[in-house]
Write an enzyme that holds these catalytic residues in place. Structure first.
Site, PDB file in Angstrom:
ATOM      1  N   ARG A  12      -3.476  60.715 -15.927  1.00  0.00           N
ATOM      2  CA  ARG A  12      -2.875  61.908 -16.829  1.00  0.00           C
ATOM      3  C   ARG A  12      -3.694  63.058 -16.882  1.00  0.00           C
ATOM      4  O   ARG A  12      -3.330  64.337 -16.797  1.00  0.00           O
ATOM      5  CB  ARG A  12      -2.373  61.300 -18.047  1.00  0.00           C
ATOM      6  N   HIS A  28       6.802  66.033 -27.440  1.00  0.00           N
ATOM      7  CA  HIS A  28       7.932  65.773 -26.621  1.00  0.00           C
ATOM      8  C   HIS A  28       7.490  64.788 -25.453  1.00  0.00           C
ATOM      9  O   HIS A  28       7.128  65.023 -24.518  1.00  0.00           O
ATOM     10  CB  HIS A  28       8.295  67.183 -25.714  1.00  0.00           C
ATOM     11  N   ASP A  66      15.322  67.214 -27.267  1.00  0.00           N
ATOM     12  CA  ASP A  66      15.304  65.807 -27.630  1.00  0.00           C
ATOM     13  C   ASP A  66      16.179  65.700 -29.223  1.00  0.00           C
ATOM     14  O   ASP A  66      17.085  64.961 -29.305  1.00  0.00           O
ATOM     15  CB  ASP A  66      13.968  65.141 -28.336  1.00  0.00           C
ATOM     16  N   ARG A 120      19.854  65.894 -28.071  1.00  0.00           N
ATOM     17  CA  ARG A 120      20.108  64.611 -27.669  1.00  0.00           C
ATOM     18  C   ARG A 120      20.460  63.614 -28.815  1.00  0.00           C
ATOM     19  O   ARG A 120      21.708  62.943 -28.774  1.00  0.00           O
ATOM     20  CB  ARG A 120      19.116  63.988 -26.780  1.00  0.00           C
ATOM     21  N   GLY A 161       4.480  74.365 -12.452  1.00  0.00           N
ATOM     22  CA  GLY A 161       3.579  73.104 -12.809  1.00  0.00           C
ATOM     23  C   GLY A 161       3.349  72.401 -11.348  1.00  0.00           C
ATOM     24  O   GLY A 161       4.549  72.326 -10.415  1.00  0.00           O
ATOM     25  N   VAL A 211       7.819  75.658 -21.017  1.00  0.00           N
ATOM     26  CA  VAL A 211       8.871  74.688 -20.488  1.00  0.00           C
ATOM     27  C   VAL A 211       8.292  73.837 -19.731  1.00  0.00           C
ATOM     28  O   VAL A 211       8.855  72.672 -19.748  1.00  0.00           O
ATOM     29  CB  VAL A 211      10.164  75.379 -19.938  1.00  0.00           C
ATOM     30  N   SER A 212       7.348  73.992 -18.969  1.00  0.00           N
ATOM     31  CA  SER A 212       6.603  72.976 -18.049  1.00  0.00           C
ATOM     32  C   SER A 212       5.887  71.910 -18.966  1.00  0.00           C
ATOM     33  O   SER A 212       5.843  71.958 -20.016  1.00  0.00           O
ATOM     34  CB  SER A 212       5.579  73.776 -17.321  1.00  0.00           C
ATOM     35  N   PRO A 260       3.550  68.292 -19.179  1.00  0.00           N
ATOM     36  CA  PRO A 260       3.551  67.939 -20.945  1.00  0.00           C
ATOM     37  C   PRO A 260       3.612  69.243 -21.587  1.00  0.00           C
ATOM     38  O   PRO A 260       2.694  69.937 -21.678  1.00  0.00           O
ATOM     39  CB  PRO A 260       2.530  66.963 -20.974  1.00  0.00           C
ATOM     40  N   VAL A 261       4.836  69.627 -22.264  1.00  0.00           N
ATOM     41  CA  VAL A 261       4.862  70.994 -22.807  1.00  0.00           C
ATOM     42  C   VAL A 261       4.013  71.252 -23.971  1.00  0.00           C
ATOM     43  O   VAL A 261       3.639  72.104 -23.969  1.00  0.00           O
ATOM     44  CB  VAL A 261       6.463  71.040 -23.308  1.00  0.00           C
TER      45      VAL A 261
END
Length: 311
Positions: free
Chosen positions: A89, A176, A149, A152, A80, A119-120, A122-123
């Site tokens: 954005r 995410h 997340d 975490r 990306g 995985v990039s 904004p997923v």
């Protein structure tokens, strides 16, 4: 037919390289193909990882091009472009959509039966873009979603409650990003409702500050070291393991939701059963009324942004 022991990784920046290293050292695949616009970067990463393979499990790690992805069972996209100063954005999304289109076009040509793992960032949005461009069945287009997340949250709750984080059962779902939410209503410690567990030990059940730490963890890590990559690399390993070994594990990945939780035509992080064919089932876990509203707001924000791209 695809080869379950062959995986491609597109994008050899910090995240892609860390994912390649993690996968190679855990012996999940026998062959990893690294692809990057900078072929020298991919070659260097492949060499560096390969030189330590004698201390780990056998795995052939090479740099290559798209033709080398033929029969790969899993292709991880970690490529990306970064945001330019003053860039909106939507402008960033437009540029990343163009990158995704070029990648997906090549993947469709050489390995049309593969599973895509986005995985990039904004997923969630890039997962939706990959789904639209590829035309693949929704079960074969997966985003890393809120897997990290959730990890975490479990780690911080485990620290707070002095219990192994593996015995903490809680989900972060939604985007995410800033609109994600913790599902406190069903959180538990090995089957003991979180509120009951806290009450029996004279522990405060107000975890709002803790959840803010989850939301802002990436910012703190980036401020300290410039990028986050180890945690997401281990998340990639967990998702890939569920696929390769057919574990039927439950993970909150970015998936195509149409009808679940009252959502329509949205890619967003939700608990899913992951197996050999990708997403096997989207789980509709009980949510409180407030949690349901938060999730729907999060999904609407994502869908509006994706629709603006007019793919």
């Amino acid at each position: 037919m695809t080869n379950s022991q062959k995986c491609g990784i597109i994008g050899c920046g910090s995240v892609g390289a860390a994912a390649a290293y993690t996968l190679a050292t855990h012996g999940l695949f026998s062959e990893l193909i690294l692809i990057d616009m900078n072929r020298k970067r991919a070659h260097g990463e492949a060499m560096d990882i390969s030189h330590g393979i004698s201390f780990s499990q056998p795995c052939r790690v090479i740099d290559g091009d798209y033709d080398d992805l033929q029969d790969a069972s899993l292709v991880i996209i970690a490529a990306g472009v970064g945001q330019k100063p003053g860039e909106s954005r939507l402008d960033l999304l437009t540029r990343n959509a163009a990158v995704m289109r070029s990648i997906i076009t090549e993947i469709k040509r050489v390995c049309p039966d593969t599973i895509l793992l986005i995985v990039s960032n904004p997923v969630d949005l890039l997962t939706g873009i990959a789904l639209r461009i590829s035309g693949f069945p929704p079960e074969r287009v997966i985003g890393s979603g809120t897997v990290l997340d959730t990890a975490r949250l479990k780690f911080l709750l485990g620290q707070e409650l002095k219990v192994d984080s593996r015995n903490v059962h809680a989900f972060v779902i939604g985007e995410h990003g800033d609109s994600e939410l913790a599902v406190w209503s069903s959180a538990n410690i090995s089957g003991i409702d979180l509120d009951d567990y806290c009450a029996g030990r004279n522990i405060s059940d107000d975890f709002s500050t803790l959840f803010e730490s989850v939301r802002h963890a990436a910012y703190e890590i980036i401020e300290g070291k410039g990028a986050t990559y180890y945690g997401i690399a281990m998340s990639v390993l967990r998702i890939a393991t569920c696929i390769v070994r057919g574990e039927h594990g439950v993970l909150p990945v970015s998936c195509y939701a149409n009808g679940h939780y009252g959502l329509e035509d949205a890619c967003i992080g939700l608990p899913c059963v992951i197996g050999r064919n990708g997403i096997e089932t989207i789980l509709d876990i009980p949510l409180s009324q407030d949690e349901m509203q938060q999730l729907q707001r999060s999904a609407k924000t994502l869908k509006n942004a994706l629709d603006e791209l007019q793919l």
